[in-house]
Design a protein around this motif. Structure first.
Motif, mmCIF file in Angstrom:
data_model
loop_
_atom_site.group_PDB
_atom_site.id
_atom_site.type_symbol
_atom_site.label_atom_id
_atom_site.label_comp_id
_atom_site.label_asym_id
_atom_site.label_seq_id
_atom_site.Cartn_x
_atom_site.Cartn_y
_atom_site.Cartn_z
ATOM 1 N N MET A 149 -6.964 -8.033 9.873
ATOM 2 C CA MET A 149 -6.407 -6.706 9.672
ATOM 3 C C MET A 149 -6.116 -6.481 8.193
ATOM 4 O O MET A 149 -5.638 -7.374 7.514
ATOM 5 N N THR A 150 -6.408 -5.292 7.764
ATOM 6 C CA THR A 150 -6.192 -4.941 6.374
ATOM 7 C C THR A 150 -4.706 -4.758 6.090
ATOM 8 O O THR A 150 -4.015 -4.045 6.804
ATOM 9 N N GLN A 151 -4.215 -5.430 5.069
ATOM 10 C CA GLN A 151 -2.827 -5.302 4.634
ATOM 11 C C GLN A 151 -2.832 -4.890 3.164
ATOM 12 O O GLN A 151 -3.670 -5.352 2.394
ATOM 13 N N VAL A 152 -1.900 -4.057 2.778
ATOM 14 C CA VAL A 152 -1.810 -3.587 1.399
ATOM 15 C C VAL A 152 -0.515 -4.103 0.783
ATOM 16 O O VAL A 152 0.573 -3.820 1.303
ATOM 17 N N PRO A 153 -0.626 -4.865 -0.301
ATOM 18 C CA PRO A 153 0.586 -5.357 -0.971
ATOM 19 C C PRO A 153 1.479 -4.180 -1.400
ATOM 20 O O PRO A 153 0.997 -3.172 -1.881
ATOM 21 N N GLY A 154 2.770 -4.336 -1.174
ATOM 22 C CA GLY A 154 3.715 -3.297 -1.566
ATOM 23 C C GLY A 154 3.934 -2.215 -0.522
ATOM 24 O O GLY A 154 4.829 -1.396 -0.660
ATOM 25 N N CYS A 155 3.137 -2.190 0.549
ATOM 26 C CA CYS A 155 3.307 -1.184 1.606
ATOM 27 C C CYS A 155 4.444 -1.624 2.521
ATOM 28 O O CYS A 155 4.393 -2.691 3.137
ATOM 29 N N VAL A 156 5.479 -0.789 2.621
ATOM 30 C CA VAL A 156 6.647 -1.139 3.433
ATOM 31 C C VAL A 156 6.277 -1.319 4.906
ATOM 32 O O VAL A 156 6.800 -2.216 5.576
ATOM 33 N N PHE A 157 5.351 -0.515 5.426
ATOM 34 C CA PHE A 157 4.971 -0.658 6.827
ATOM 35 C C PHE A 157 4.149 -1.935 7.060
ATOM 36 O O PHE A 157 4.275 -2.563 8.111
ATOM 37 N N CYS A 158 3.324 -2.326 6.096
ATOM 38 C CA CYS A 158 2.613 -3.612 6.202
ATOM 39 C C CYS A 158 3.627 -4.753 6.225
ATOM 40 O O CYS A 158 3.482 -5.706 6.991
ATOM 41 N N ARG A 159 4.662 -4.646 5.400
ATOM 42 C CA ARG A 159 5.713 -5.670 5.359
ATOM 43 C C ARG A 159 6.434 -5.757 6.706
ATOM 44 O O ARG A 159 6.707 -6.851 7.198
ATOM 45 N N ILE A 160 6.734 -4.608 7.309
ATOM 46 C CA ILE A 160 7.391 -4.592 8.620
ATOM 47 C C ILE A 160 6.473 -5.221 9.671
ATOM 48 O O ILE A 160 6.918 -6.049 10.472
ATOM 49 N N CYS A 161 5.200 -4.859 9.654
ATOM 50 C CA CYS A 161 4.247 -5.419 10.623
ATOM 51 C C CYS A 161 4.140 -6.932 10.496
ATOM 52 O O CYS A 161 3.928 -7.630 11.489
ATOM 53 N N ASN A 162 4.283 -7.450 9.286
ATOM 54 C CA ASN A 162 4.180 -8.893 9.045
ATOM 55 C C ASN A 162 5.506 -9.623 9.202
ATOM 56 O O ASN A 162 5.588 -10.817 8.926
ATOM 57 N N GLY A 163 6.570 -8.904 9.601
ATOM 58 C CA GLY A 163 7.864 -9.530 9.770
ATOM 59 C C GLY A 163 8.545 -9.888 8.459
ATOM 60 O O GLY A 163 9.441 -10.722 8.430
ATOM 61 N N GLN A 164 8.143 -9.252 7.368
ATOM 62 C CA GLN A 164 8.709 -9.537 6.047
ATOM 63 C C GLN A 164 9.830 -8.574 5.667
ATOM 64 O O GLN A 164 10.294 -8.580 4.548
ATOM 65 N N ASP A 165 10.239 -7.748 6.599
ATOM 66 C CA ASP A 165 11.293 -6.770 6.359
ATOM 67 C C ASP A 165 12.253 -6.847 7.540
ATOM 68 O O ASP A 165 11.815 -6.988 8.678
ATOM 69 N N PRO A 166 13.556 -6.751 7.306
ATOM 70 C CA PRO A 166 14.526 -6.932 8.399
ATOM 71 C C PRO A 166 14.704 -5.731 9.327
ATOM 72 O O PRO A 166 15.745 -5.569 9.929
ATOM 73 N N THR A 167 13.700 -4.920 9.475
ATOM 74 C CA THR A 167 13.764 -3.748 10.348
ATOM 75 C C THR A 167 13.867 -4.168 11.816
ATOM 76 O O THR A 167 13.244 -5.138 12.241
ATOM 77 N N GLU A 168 14.639 -3.401 12.602
ATOM 78 C CA GLU A 168 14.752 -3.632 14.045
ATOM 79 C C GLU A 168 13.445 -3.220 14.726
ATOM 80 O O GLU A 168 13.091 -2.049 14.733
ATOM 81 N N VAL A 169 12.741 -4.169 15.271
ATOM 82 C CA VAL A 169 11.484 -3.905 15.978
ATOM 83 C C VAL A 169 11.801 -3.778 17.459
ATOM 84 O O VAL A 169 12.425 -4.659 18.045
#
Length: 136
Positions: free
Chosen positions: A1-21
């Motif tokens: 899957m294509t991921q873009v460095p610096g994209c907040v939604f890519c970070r959330i999808c990768n579990g790199q952001d503490p967002t409630e999933v």
């Protein structure tokens, strides 16, 4: 899957952001909108980095169908009023995040004045899933 460095939604999808999933599978991640328009307001985000709904092609038809299905499923599971739902995409250049996401909102009738404008279907800035499908 294509991921873009610096994209907040890519970070959330990768579990790199503490967002409630609230939902996650191989294609999508769902989490509450940071500025909810109503009691239930979720973003259904693709793992694959697609910039926006305008970039979708005929090959994405089943992806859009699944976005809708997951959005409705999450709303239902979270106790939303399924008779008062608003689904849609912000249409470029009126999207603030350059990563495809579907807004799932309920109850739509409880949105405030500003939210009714921002999430008003059939405008230049917010379109229904049906409109997107008609363009594929």
């Amino acid at each position: 899957m294509t991921q873009v460095p610096g994209c907040v939604f890519c970070r959330i999808c990768n579990g790199q952001d503490p967002t409630e999933v609230v939902y996650k599978d191989d294609e999508f991640v769902v989490f509450p909108d940071i500025k909810p328009a109503s009691k239930h307001h979720y973003l259904i985000v693709t793992h694959e980095h697609i910039p926006n709904a305008k970039q979708l092609t005929q090959e994405h038809k089943s992806l859009v169908e699944r976005l809708i299905q997951v959005g409705r499923q999450v709303l239902s599971e979270r106790g939303a009023d399924m008779t008062d739902v608003r689904l849609g995409f912000h249409w470029p250049p009126f999207n603030s995040i350059q990563h495809l996401h579907l807004h799932a909102i309920s109850p739509a009738s409880n949105m405030g004045f500003a939210s009714r404008l921002i999430f008003r279907p059939g405008t230049w800035w917010f379109v229904s899933p049906e409109y997107v499908m008609s363009r594929l």
